[in-house]
Design a protein around this motif. Structure first.
Motif, PDB file in Angstrom:
ATOM      1  N   ASP A 296       0.896  -1.123  -0.020  1.00 43.65           N
ATOM      2  CA  ASP A 296       0.104   0.015   0.164  1.00 43.65           C
ATOM      3  C   ASP A 296       0.993   1.257  -0.085  1.00 43.65           C
ATOM      4  O   ASP A 296       2.018   1.248   0.294  1.00 43.65           O
ATOM      5  CB  ASP A 296      -0.913  -0.035   1.274  1.00 43.65           C
ATOM      6  CG  ASP A 296      -2.267   0.454   0.830  1.00 43.65           C
ATOM      7  OD1 ASP A 296      -2.366   1.467   0.297  1.00 43.65           O
ATOM      8  OD2 ASP A 296      -3.444  -0.528   1.150  1.00 43.65           O
ATOM      9  N   ARG A 297       0.332   2.355  -0.316  1.00 43.64           N
ATOM     10  CA  ARG A 297       0.954   3.635  -0.289  1.00 43.64           C
ATOM     11  C   ARG A 297       1.591   4.022   1.083  1.00 43.64           C
ATOM     12  O   ARG A 297       2.671   4.405   1.404  1.00 43.64           O
ATOM     13  CB  ARG A 297      -0.060   4.734  -0.807  1.00 43.64           C
ATOM     14  CG  ARG A 297       0.559   6.069  -0.890  1.00 43.64           C
ATOM     15  CD  ARG A 297      -0.041   7.164  -1.570  1.00 43.64           C
ATOM     16  NE  ARG A 297      -0.425   6.661  -2.868  1.00 43.64           N
ATOM     17  CZ  ARG A 297      -1.575   7.031  -3.637  1.00 43.64           C
ATOM     18  NH1 ARG A 297      -2.321   7.791  -2.913  1.00 43.64           N
ATOM     19  NH2 ARG A 297      -1.771   6.582  -4.915  1.00 43.64           N
ATOM     20  N   SER A 298       0.718   3.785   2.233  1.00 36.76           N
ATOM     21  CA  SER A 298       1.075   4.123   3.698  1.00 36.76           C
ATOM     22  C   SER A 298       0.019   3.361   4.331  1.00 36.76           C
ATOM     23  O   SER A 298      -0.958   2.688   3.999  1.00 36.76           O
ATOM     24  CB  SER A 298       1.123   5.508   3.959  1.00 36.76           C
ATOM     25  OG  SER A 298      -0.126   5.642   3.929  1.00 36.76           O
ATOM     26  N   LEU A 299       0.309   3.062   5.803  1.00 44.20           N
ATOM     27  CA  LEU A 299      -0.645   2.428   6.790  1.00 44.20           C
ATOM     28  C   LEU A 299      -1.806   3.471   6.639  1.00 44.20           C
ATOM     29  O   LEU A 299      -2.919   2.917   6.915  1.00 44.20           O
ATOM     30  CB  LEU A 299       0.094   2.487   8.163  1.00 44.20           C
ATOM     31  CG  LEU A 299       1.431   1.510   8.311  1.00 44.20           C
ATOM     32  CD1 LEU A 299       1.723   1.596   9.726  1.00 44.20           C
ATOM     33  CD2 LEU A 299       0.735   0.170   8.038  1.00 44.20           C
ATOM     34  N   ASP A 300      -1.727   4.807   6.524  1.00 41.12           N
ATOM     35  CA  ASP A 300      -3.145   5.527   6.475  1.00 41.12           C
ATOM     36  C   ASP A 300      -4.245   5.184   5.357  1.00 41.12           C
ATOM     37  O   ASP A 300      -5.239   5.365   5.634  1.00 41.12           O
ATOM     38  CB  ASP A 300      -2.666   7.116   6.288  1.00 41.12           C
ATOM     39  CG  ASP A 300      -2.222   7.870   7.486  1.00 41.12           C
ATOM     40  OD1 ASP A 300      -2.157   7.157   8.612  1.00 41.12           O
ATOM     41  OD2 ASP A 300      -1.462   8.790   7.345  1.00 41.12           O
ATOM     42  N   VAL A 322       4.277  -6.637   5.080  1.00 40.25           N
ATOM     43  CA  VAL A 322       3.531  -5.505   4.265  1.00 40.25           C
ATOM     44  C   VAL A 322       4.755  -4.478   3.665  1.00 40.25           C
ATOM     45  O   VAL A 322       5.732  -4.461   3.982  1.00 40.25           O
ATOM     46  CB  VAL A 322       3.092  -4.495   5.528  1.00 40.25           C
ATOM     47  CG1 VAL A 322       2.570  -3.276   4.933  1.00 40.25           C
ATOM     48  CG2 VAL A 322       1.840  -5.381   6.438  1.00 40.25           C
ATOM     49  N   TRP A 323       4.526  -3.909   2.420  1.00 40.54           N
ATOM     50  CA  TRP A 323       5.481  -3.255   1.924  1.00 40.54           C
ATOM     51  C   TRP A 323       4.636  -1.851   1.639  1.00 40.54           C
ATOM     52  O   TRP A 323       3.302  -1.729   1.417  1.00 40.54           O
ATOM     53  CB  TRP A 323       5.576  -3.742   0.370  1.00 40.54           C
ATOM     54  CG  TRP A 323       6.403  -4.853   0.109  1.00 40.54           C
ATOM     55  CD1 TRP A 323       7.639  -4.800  -0.077  1.00 40.54           C
ATOM     56  CD2 TRP A 323       6.105  -6.356   0.360  1.00 40.54           C
ATOM     57  NE1 TRP A 323       8.353  -6.221  -0.132  1.00 40.54           N
ATOM     58  CE2 TRP A 323       7.343  -7.032   0.235  1.00 40.54           C
ATOM     59  CE3 TRP A 323       4.880  -6.854   0.948  1.00 40.54           C
ATOM     60  CZ2 TRP A 323       7.177  -8.348   0.345  1.00 40.54           C
ATOM     61  CZ3 TRP A 323       4.938  -8.231   1.273  1.00 40.54           C
ATOM     62  CH2 TRP A 323       5.901  -8.870   0.770  1.00 40.54           C
ATOM     63  N   LEU A 324       5.352  -0.792   2.173  1.00 41.62           N
ATOM     64  CA  LEU A 324       4.881   0.640   2.112  1.00 41.62           C
ATOM     65  C   LEU A 324       5.569   1.469   1.288  1.00 41.62           C
ATOM     66  O   LEU A 324       6.822   1.343   1.387  1.00 41.62           O
ATOM     67  CB  LEU A 324       4.712   1.043   3.408  1.00 41.62           C
ATOM     68  CG  LEU A 324       3.678   0.308   4.444  1.00 41.62           C
ATOM     69  CD1 LEU A 324       3.896   1.059   6.070  1.00 41.62           C
ATOM     70  CD2 LEU A 324       2.173   0.353   3.869  1.00 41.62           C
ATOM     71  N   GLU A 325       5.029   2.349   0.316  1.00 47.97           N
ATOM     72  CA  GLU A 325       5.839   3.317  -0.418  1.00 47.97           C
ATOM     73  C   GLU A 325       6.148   4.354   0.465  1.00 47.97           C
ATOM     74  O   GLU A 325       7.419   4.883   0.281  1.00 47.97           O
ATOM     75  CB  GLU A 325       4.763   3.887  -1.613  1.00 47.97           C
ATOM     76  CG  GLU A 325       4.433   2.798  -2.718  1.00 47.97           C
ATOM     77  CD  GLU A 325       3.374   3.489  -3.768  1.00 47.97           C
ATOM     78  OE1 GLU A 325       3.931   4.532  -4.110  1.00 47.97           O
ATOM     79  OE2 GLU A 325       2.528   2.617  -3.935  1.00 47.97           O
ATOM     80  N   GLN A 326       5.347   4.880   1.468  1.00 44.80           N
ATOM     81  CA  GLN A 326       5.826   5.625   2.539  1.00 44.80           C
ATOM     82  C   GLN A 326       5.634   5.202   3.867  1.00 44.80           C
ATOM     83  O   GLN A 326       4.703   5.293   4.453  1.00 44.80           O
ATOM     84  CB  GLN A 326       4.809   6.965   2.346  1.00 44.80           C
ATOM     85  CG  GLN A 326       4.625   7.518   0.661  1.00 44.80           C
ATOM     86  CD  GLN A 326       3.396   8.543   0.660  1.00 44.80           C
ATOM     87  OE1 GLN A 326       2.674   8.817   1.344  1.00 44.80           O
ATOM     88  NE2 GLN A 326       3.422   9.058  -0.756  1.00 44.80           N
ATOM     89  N   PRO A 327       6.481   4.620   4.398  1.00 39.10           N
ATOM     90  CA  PRO A 327       6.532   3.931   5.554  1.00 39.10           C
ATOM     91  C   PRO A 327       6.186   5.285   6.658  1.00 39.10           C
ATOM     92  O   PRO A 327       6.710   6.254   6.735  1.00 39.10           O
ATOM     93  CB  PRO A 327       7.621   3.602   5.852  1.00 39.10           C
ATOM     94  CG  PRO A 327       8.338   3.198   4.587  1.00 39.10           C
ATOM     95  CD  PRO A 327       7.811   4.316   3.693  1.00 39.10           C
ATOM     96  N   GLU A 346      10.015  -1.222   2.810  1.00 41.76           N
ATOM     97  CA  GLU A 346       9.688   0.072   2.130  1.00 41.76           C
ATOM     98  C   GLU A 346       9.770  -0.235   0.616  1.00 41.76           C
ATOM     99  O   GLU A 346      10.500  -1.326   0.076  1.00 41.76           O
ATOM    100  CB  GLU A 346      10.806   1.081   2.404  1.00 41.76           C
ATOM    101  CG  GLU A 346      10.436   2.254   1.693  1.00 41.76           C
ATOM    102  CD  GLU A 346      11.703   3.411   2.137  1.00 41.76           C
ATOM    103  OE1 GLU A 346      11.541   4.571   1.456  1.00 41.76           O
ATOM    104  OE2 GLU A 346      12.301   3.097   2.896  1.00 41.76           O
ATOM    105  N   GLY A 347       8.846   0.406  -0.133  1.00 44.69           N
ATOM    106  CA  GLY A 347       8.730   0.197  -1.743  1.00 44.69           C
ATOM    107  C   GLY A 347       7.523  -0.787  -2.176  1.00 44.69           C
ATOM    108  O   GLY A 347       6.639  -0.855  -1.486  1.00 44.69           O
TER     109      GLY A 347
END
Length: 403
Positions: A296-300, A322-327, A346-347
């Motif tokens: 996802d983009r972020s947890l938000d 989990v992979w996040l673009e914006q951790p 990240e990513g």
């Protein structure tokens, strides 16, 4: 199967028709809606017409079906047909509509290929069409027969409406009349049909994001879509107490009943089928090995963050990556960051350093490029293609992109 007369004709003309089908389908839809504008009222999506996805999906499915008939005599592409039939059943497609489609599709073919088409070519492609149509009609009749009711649509009241992220909303519905309720399966979807700004009915499929088997309620989580017609109405105009029409549940990408390991790989709002599967496994006390992977983009922005984490914790042999673009350390509105033991990177999702159970069933849902990438990586890591299942929101462009 194709007749001995038709097969060589289809084999010889498939490259030509396949190369032109993308130009034929827009003409077909123009003719169809000019003659039958009522089909835009709750059957065909105007949004998918406007963005070209419906035309691309139709062209791809015809090409895929014809190619299969040529390359695999005596068989039908069951997976392709099943996926289309479930979508059709969720919209209440009826047998008589296939004759209408045939008329205007073949008018468009004859118009586009006027310089080369012969009676023999027309007859061979007519055979292809009706082989596909008859197979779909048979499957759809079987799906309708399994319903607990004879209704294509029934009224459901919104009893809860809760933000799941800044752009997503979870709706909980309860029956608004005495229509018998067909229980769903985790991974299935329902169509939601609502009147839009000009009064026309429009339908959209949404995955059951929790409690799929319930006969007392339906739960869906929807994303507000730019250019959409249904999600803006649901998010901005409908609230608790309002009544909308829902279809019976459909979809052929569902949790299998075995005991093999499960890998759930999702991105963005594609998490909804995984959330439904995790909820069912958690509620049943399943001891299956479960590997949940989400990007996802972020947890938000991760819809159903709390539900999925909670259900993973309730499954005895489950883990989450989990992979996040914006951790970030903590998601807004949830109250806690990723719990201990959750692998966060990240990513974009990459399976290179993820150990996949060799005998697992892999379920994919997310943007098409994401699913294609993860499928390829999973196959490279030893997951057989036959054990990889995917769900597409809207017209199936994976079929189209393969032709």
């Amino acid at each position: 199967m194709l007749s001995d007369t038709a097969r060589p004709v289809i084999e010889a003309t498939l490259p030509l028709v396949g190369s032109r089908i993308g130009e034929i389908t827009p003409v077909f839809y123009q003719k169809l809606f000019a003659a039958h504008p009522e089909l835009l009222n709750g059957v065909f999506s105007r949004a998918n017409q406007a963005n070209g996805q419906q035309r691309q999906a139709l062209a791809g499915s015809i090409a895929a079906f014809a190619t299969h008939l040529v390359q695999n005599p005596g068989t039908l592409p069951e997976a392709v047909l099943s996926r289309i039939a479930h979508k059709h059943a969720s919209l209440g497609i009826t047998e008589d509509q296939y004759q209408i489609v045939y008329r205007y599709l073949f008018e468009a073919i004859a118009e586009d290929l006027a310089e080369v088409i012969t009676p023999e070519i027309a007859q061979a492609w007519t055979e292809v069409y009706w082989l596909m149509a008859d197979a779909l009609i048979k499957i759809e009749k079987g799906l309708y027969a399994k319903q607990a009711n004879s209704a294509m649509w029934s009224p459901w009241k919104i009893v809860e409406k809760t933000p799941a992220s800044p752009t997503t909303m979870t709706f909980v519905f309860e029956p608004a009349d005495a229509t018998a309720v067909t229980p769903g399966e985790p991974g299935q979807y329902v169509s939601v049909r609502v009147p839009v700004s000009d009064g026309l009915l429009q339908a959209r499929q949404y995955t059951l994001s929790a409690d799929a088997e319930s006969t007392q309620r339906r739960v869906i989580t929807t994303k507000l879509t730019d250019g959409g017609e249904v999600s803006p109405v649901m998010h901005e105009e409908y609230g608790v107490g309002d009544v909308v029409e829902l279809s019976n549940p459909y979809g052929d990408v569902t949790l299998d009943g075995g005991d093999e390991p499960i890998v759930l790989a999702t991105a963005g709002i594609g998490c909804t089928p995984s959330a439904s599967i995790l909820r069912t496994l958690a509620n049943s006390g399943s001891g299956r090995r479960v590997l949940a992977l989400h990007a996802d983009r972020s947890l938000d922005t991760w819809a159903l963050y709390g539900q999925m984490l909670g259900d993973v914790e309730r499954i005895s042999d489950a883990e989450l990556h989990v992979w996040l673009e914006q951790p970030q350390s903590e998601p807004a509105g949830v109250g806690a960051g990723a719990p201990a033991g959750v692998a966060t990177r990240e990513g974009f999702m990459n399976l290179d350093d993820v150990e996949l159970p060799a005998d697992a069933n892999l379920y994919l849902c997310g943007p098409l490029p994401f699913m294609q990438k993860i499928r390829s990586q999973a196959i490279a890591k030893g997951i057989p293609a036959t054990k990889i299942h995917y769900e597409v929101f809207g017209p199936d462009l994976w079929i189209a992109s393969a032709n």
